[in-house]
Design a protein around this motif. Structure first.
Motif, PDB file in Angstrom:
ATOM      1  N   ILE A  44       0.717 -10.700   4.969  1.00 31.47           N
ATOM      2  CA  ILE A  44       1.668 -11.584   5.655  1.00 31.47           C
ATOM      3  C   ILE A  44       2.855 -11.911   4.754  1.00 31.47           C
ATOM      4  O   ILE A  44       4.011 -11.902   5.185  1.00 31.47           O
ATOM      5  N   VAL A  45       2.582 -12.194   3.490  1.00 35.72           N
ATOM      6  CA  VAL A  45       3.677 -12.494   2.558  1.00 35.72           C
ATOM      7  C   VAL A  45       4.547 -11.261   2.336  1.00 35.72           C
ATOM      8  O   VAL A  45       5.784 -11.340   2.361  1.00 35.72           O
ATOM      9  N   HIS A  46       3.921 -10.112   2.140  1.00 36.03           N
ATOM     10  CA  HIS A  46       4.696  -8.884   1.904  1.00 36.03           C
ATOM     11  C   HIS A  46       5.519  -8.495   3.131  1.00 36.03           C
ATOM     12  O   HIS A  46       6.577  -7.870   2.992  1.00 36.03           O
ATOM     13  N   ALA A  47       5.048  -8.864   4.317  1.00 33.63           N
ATOM     14  CA  ALA A  47       5.799  -8.561   5.544  1.00 33.63           C
ATOM     15  C   ALA A  47       6.927  -9.557   5.788  1.00 33.63           C
ATOM     16  O   ALA A  47       7.701  -9.397   6.731  1.00 33.63           O
ATOM     17  N   GLY A  48       7.001 -10.596   4.966  1.00 31.47           N
ATOM     18  CA  GLY A  48       8.060 -11.586   5.118  1.00 31.47           C
ATOM     19  C   GLY A  48       7.822 -12.568   6.246  1.00 31.47           C
ATOM     20  O   GLY A  48       8.754 -13.265   6.664  1.00 31.47           O
ATOM     21  N   LEU A  49       6.586 -12.666   6.733  1.00 27.96           N
ATOM     22  CA  LEU A  49       6.298 -13.580   7.834  1.00 27.96           C
ATOM     23  C   LEU A  49       6.178 -15.026   7.368  1.00 27.96           C
ATOM     24  O   LEU A  49       6.291 -15.950   8.171  1.00 27.96           O
ATOM     25  N   VAL A  50       5.906 -15.213   6.096  1.00 27.58           N
ATOM     26  CA  VAL A  50       5.898 -16.537   5.477  1.00 27.58           C
ATOM     27  C   VAL A  50       6.685 -16.427   4.182  1.00 27.58           C
ATOM     28  O   VAL A  50       6.466 -15.498   3.395  1.00 27.58           O
ATOM     29  N   GLU A  51       7.619 -17.328   3.979  1.00 24.36           N
ATOM     30  CA  GLU A  51       8.436 -17.294   2.770  1.00 24.36           C
ATOM     31  C   GLU A  51       7.634 -17.827   1.591  1.00 24.36           C
ATOM     32  O   GLU A  51       7.280 -18.997   1.537  1.00 24.36           O
ATOM     33  N   LEU A  52       7.336 -16.936   0.668  1.00 24.29           N
ATOM     34  CA  LEU A  52       6.561 -17.304  -0.503  1.00 24.29           C
ATOM     35  C   LEU A  52       6.813 -16.241  -1.573  1.00 24.29           C
ATOM     36  O   LEU A  52       6.747 -15.034  -1.279  1.00 24.29           O
ATOM     37  N   PRO A  53       7.154 -16.638  -2.786  1.00 23.61           N
ATOM     38  CA  PRO A  53       7.342 -15.643  -3.847  1.00 23.61           C
ATOM     39  C   PRO A  53       6.086 -14.799  -4.030  1.00 23.61           C
ATOM     40  O   PRO A  53       4.982 -15.340  -4.165  1.00 23.61           O
ATOM     41  N   LYS A  54       6.244 -13.486  -4.012  1.00 20.83           N
ATOM     42  CA  LYS A  54       5.079 -12.611  -4.156  1.00 20.83           C
ATOM     43  C   LYS A  54       4.376 -12.827  -5.487  1.00 20.83           C
ATOM     44  O   LYS A  54       3.179 -12.569  -5.622  1.00 20.83           O
ATOM     45  N   SER A  55       5.099 -13.339  -6.468  1.00 20.32           N
ATOM     46  CA  SER A  55       4.496 -13.585  -7.780  1.00 20.32           C
ATOM     47  C   SER A  55       3.440 -14.681  -7.742  1.00 20.32           C
ATOM     48  O   SER A  55       2.633 -14.807  -8.661  1.00 20.32           O
ATOM     49  N   ARG A  56       3.427 -15.486  -6.668  1.00 18.82           N
ATOM     50  CA  ARG A  56       2.453 -16.562  -6.563  1.00 18.82           C
ATOM     51  C   ARG A  56       1.135 -16.090  -5.973  1.00 18.82           C
ATOM     52  O   ARG A  56       0.152 -16.828  -5.981  1.00 18.82           O
ATOM     53  N   LEU A  57       1.103 -14.882  -5.426  1.00 21.90           N
ATOM     54  CA  LEU A  57      -0.142 -14.368  -4.868  1.00 21.90           C
ATOM     55  C   LEU A  57      -1.145 -14.089  -5.977  1.00 21.90           C
ATOM     56  O   LEU A  57      -0.761 -13.865  -7.132  1.00 21.90           O
ATOM     57  N   PRO A  58      -2.448 -14.100  -5.674  1.00 24.97           N
ATOM     58  CA  PRO A  58      -3.457 -13.811  -6.691  1.00 24.97           C
ATOM     59  C   PRO A  58      -3.205 -12.463  -7.364  1.00 24.97           C
ATOM     60  O   PRO A  58      -2.878 -11.475  -6.690  1.00 24.97           O
ATOM     61  N   THR A  59      -3.338 -12.431  -8.687  1.00 23.38           N
ATOM     62  CA  THR A  59      -3.122 -11.180  -9.396  1.00 23.38           C
ATOM     63  C   THR A  59      -4.247 -10.190  -9.128  1.00 23.38           C
ATOM     64  O   THR A  59      -4.039  -8.975  -9.173  1.00 23.38           O
ATOM     65  N   CYS A  60      -5.449 -10.704  -8.839  1.00 27.83           N
ATOM     66  CA  CYS A  60      -6.557  -9.816  -8.490  1.00 27.83           C
ATOM     67  C   CYS A  60      -7.649 -10.618  -7.800  1.00 27.83           C
ATOM     68  O   CYS A  60      -7.726 -11.842  -7.941  1.00 27.83           O
ATOM     69  N   THR A  61      -8.453  -9.925  -7.033  1.00 25.71           N
ATOM     70  CA  THR A  61      -9.628 -10.528  -6.412  1.00 25.71           C
ATOM     71  C   THR A  61     -10.832  -9.709  -6.831  1.00 25.71           C
ATOM     72  O   THR A  61     -10.820  -8.481  -6.749  1.00 25.71           O
ATOM     73  N   ARG A  62     -11.868 -10.391  -7.300  1.00 27.22           N
ATOM     74  CA  ARG A  62     -13.025  -9.690  -7.833  1.00 27.22           C
ATOM     75  C   ARG A  62     -14.305 -10.270  -7.259  1.00 27.22           C
ATOM     76  O   ARG A  62     -14.356 -11.449  -6.895  1.00 27.22           O
ATOM     77  N   ILE A  63     -15.328  -9.426  -7.191  1.00 28.33           N
ATOM     78  CA  ILE A  63     -16.684  -9.860  -6.879  1.00 28.33           C
ATOM     79  C   ILE A  63     -17.520  -9.574  -8.110  1.00 28.33           C
ATOM     80  O   ILE A  63     -17.526  -8.442  -8.613  1.00 28.33           O
ATOM     81  N   VAL A  64     -18.201 -10.598  -8.618  1.00 31.48           N
ATOM     82  CA  VAL A  64     -18.985 -10.422  -9.840  1.00 31.48           C
ATOM     83  C   VAL A  64     -20.388 -10.982  -9.646  1.00 31.48           C
ATOM     84  O   VAL A  64     -20.637 -11.798  -8.762  1.00 31.48           O
ATOM     85  N   SER A  65     -21.287 -10.530 -10.484  1.00 28.75           N
ATOM     86  CA  SER A  65     -22.621 -11.121 -10.582  1.00 28.75           C
ATOM     87  C   SER A  65     -22.787 -11.639 -12.004  1.00 28.75           C
ATOM     88  O   SER A  65     -21.924 -11.434 -12.856  1.00 28.75           O
ATOM     89  N   ILE A  66     -23.881 -12.293 -12.273  1.00 26.79           N
ATOM     90  CA  ILE A  66     -24.087 -12.850 -13.608  1.00 26.79           C
ATOM     91  C   ILE A  66     -24.162 -11.758 -14.664  1.00 26.79           C
ATOM     92  O   ILE A  66     -23.590 -11.882 -15.746  1.00 26.79           O
ATOM     93  N   ASP A  67     -24.862 -10.657 -14.364  1.00 29.12           N
ATOM     94  CA  ASP A  67     -25.048  -9.605 -15.361  1.00 29.12           C
ATOM     95  C   ASP A  67     -24.266  -8.333 -15.070  1.00 29.12           C
ATOM     96  O   ASP A  67     -24.367  -7.350 -15.809  1.00 29.12           O
ATOM     97  N   GLY A  68     -23.475  -8.340 -13.975  1.00 31.91           N
ATOM     98  CA  GLY A  68     -22.696  -7.150 -13.641  1.00 31.91           C
ATOM     99  C   GLY A  68     -23.446  -6.132 -12.809  1.00 31.91           C
ATOM    100  O   GLY A  68     -22.881  -5.110 -12.404  1.00 31.91           O
ATOM    101  N   ALA A  69     -24.725  -6.389 -12.528  1.00 31.99           N
ATOM    102  CA  ALA A  69     -25.523  -5.464 -11.722  1.00 31.99           C
ATOM    103  C   ALA A  69     -25.305  -5.731 -10.240  1.00 31.99           C
ATOM    104  O   ALA A  69     -24.971  -6.852  -9.842  1.00 31.99           O
ATOM    105  N   PRO A  70     -25.485  -4.720  -9.378  1.00 32.00           N
ATOM    106  CA  PRO A  70     -25.406  -4.953  -7.932  1.00 32.00           C
ATOM    107  C   PRO A  70     -26.430  -5.995  -7.500  1.00 32.00           C
ATOM    108  O   PRO A  70     -27.439  -6.210  -8.179  1.00 32.00           O
ATOM    109  N   VAL A  71     -26.180  -6.641  -6.366  1.00 33.21           N
ATOM    110  CA  VAL A  71     -27.126  -7.612  -5.828  1.00 33.21           C
ATOM    111  C   VAL A  71     -27.591  -7.145  -4.460  1.00 33.21           C
ATOM    112  O   VAL A  71     -26.940  -6.322  -3.811  1.00 33.21           O
TER     113      VAL A  71
END
Length: 337
Positions: A31-58
């Motif tokens: 939505i931000v990249h499409a310009g539908l909401v005015e917001l500096p793209k630099s404010r978007l999360p730099t990354c999204t991650r899924i983690v576990s305690i030990d790095g193993a699949p759950v």
């Protein structure tokens, strides 16, 4: 939100919330990249991650393998980052109590406490709120949890002010949300607080998500029952006398208990009082009549024991989060779909 969003998952995690969080963050970026909401793209999360305690699949609640991006590392996490815990996928108090004793979740409580101390924004939904509370980050704060576990939560964490009527509760840099699919509400609240309320609203529209402030409407019809035969007997007695305003001594006599014993059993099993329990059963019947008959609100009020229709409307709104006419209209709309 200028940093990362990390979802910490454990064996047994509910499948849906993990995916819906990714969908919401992805939709926000588009939505931000499409310009539908005015917001500096630099404010978007730099990354999204899924983690576990030990790095193993759950293994998820649906017994599927969920691969992760690695182990939870606090190094590099700071005030611009968010650590999110989706629901544990454990709907009962004994399951949660056992889970909190697991080595991986015990380790997580330590890391959550350290993350919060470093200024990381932490959030959890459903039964994962128990992890935040165990970590101590909710002490002296308001919080919510999945509503049927409210009595267990309140008993276990007396230093937390519990608001089970709320879908999402924000207290400083800590957010909590109710049952599993309130994870969507949690992520929308994070967007609104860290990026833009307009962006959160547009994402909700884009994904056809119901923006809900309260869990109350979901608390009426389910989880009123208990394995305790006294409470089952009380439910039968109230159900046979919905048109009457019952007193606690009358309810106690009908269940062969004393008023004090009856009150104690209800508080322990359901976190409520005899009068409030009766009120919820009457409102539950009113909901049923609103959805299945064409009787007027005044007629339904009288049928479930309220001579004052105005008082009935006030209580109905308090218990369900909406007016009787709104409940009837919403039910009618759902049947048309």
């Amino acid at each position: 939100m200028t940093g990362s969003v990390t979802q910490l998952v454990f064996d047994g995690v509910a499948d849906g919330p993990v995916g819906v969080a990714l969908d919401i963050l992805g939709a926000a970026t588009r939505i931000v990249h499409a310009g539908l909401v005015e917001l500096p793209k630099s404010r978007l999360p730099t990354c999204t991650r899924i983690v576990s305690i030990d790095g193993a699949p759950v293994r998820t609640a649906a017994n599927r393998t969920l691969t992760v991006d690695g182990a939870l590392e606090l190094r590099g996490l700071g005030s611009g980052d968010v650590l999110v815990l989706p629901g544990l996928g454990m709907p009962t108090a004994p399951e949660i109590a056992a889970a909190l004793e697991r080595p991986d979740i015990a380790r997580a409580t330590e890391l959550v406490a350290r993350a919060a101390a470093r200024g990381v924004r932490v959030a959890a939904s459903c039964s994962a709120t128990f992890v935040l509370a165990t970590a101590g980050v909710l002490d002296g704060r308001e919080a919510t949890t999945t509503w049927w576990l409210g009595p267990t939560f309140a008993q276990r964490f007396p230093r937390v002010t519990l608001r089970t009527d709320q879908m999402v509760v924000t207290s400083g840099r800590v957010l909590t949300a109710g049952s599993a699919f309130a994870h969507a509400d949690l992520m929308l609240a994070l967007l609104a607080q860290t990026l833009s309320p307009s962006l959160a609203h547009r994402v909700a529209q884009y994904l056809v998500l119901d923006e809900r402030a309260s869990q109350a409407r979901y608390m009426v019809m389910e989880h009123l029952r208990s394995a305790d035969p006294v409470i089952r007997a009380l439910e039968r007695f109230i159900g046979s006398n919905l048109e009457r305003q019952l007193t606690v001594p009358q309810m106690a006599r009908a269940t062969a208990t004393s008023p004090r014993t009856l009150a104690r059993k209800l508080e322990k099993a359901l976190g409520t009082t005899p009068l409030r329990f009766a009120q919820r059963l009457r409102i539950a019947q009113a909901v049923h009549l609103l959805e299945t008959t064409r009787r007027s609100v005044d007629e339904i009020a009288a049928q479930v024991g309220y001579a004052d229709a105005a008082a009935f409307r006030r209580i109905f709104r308090r218990e369900t989060g909406e007016a009787p006419h709104a409940r009837r209209a919403r039910s009618a709309d759902a049947r048309k779909r």
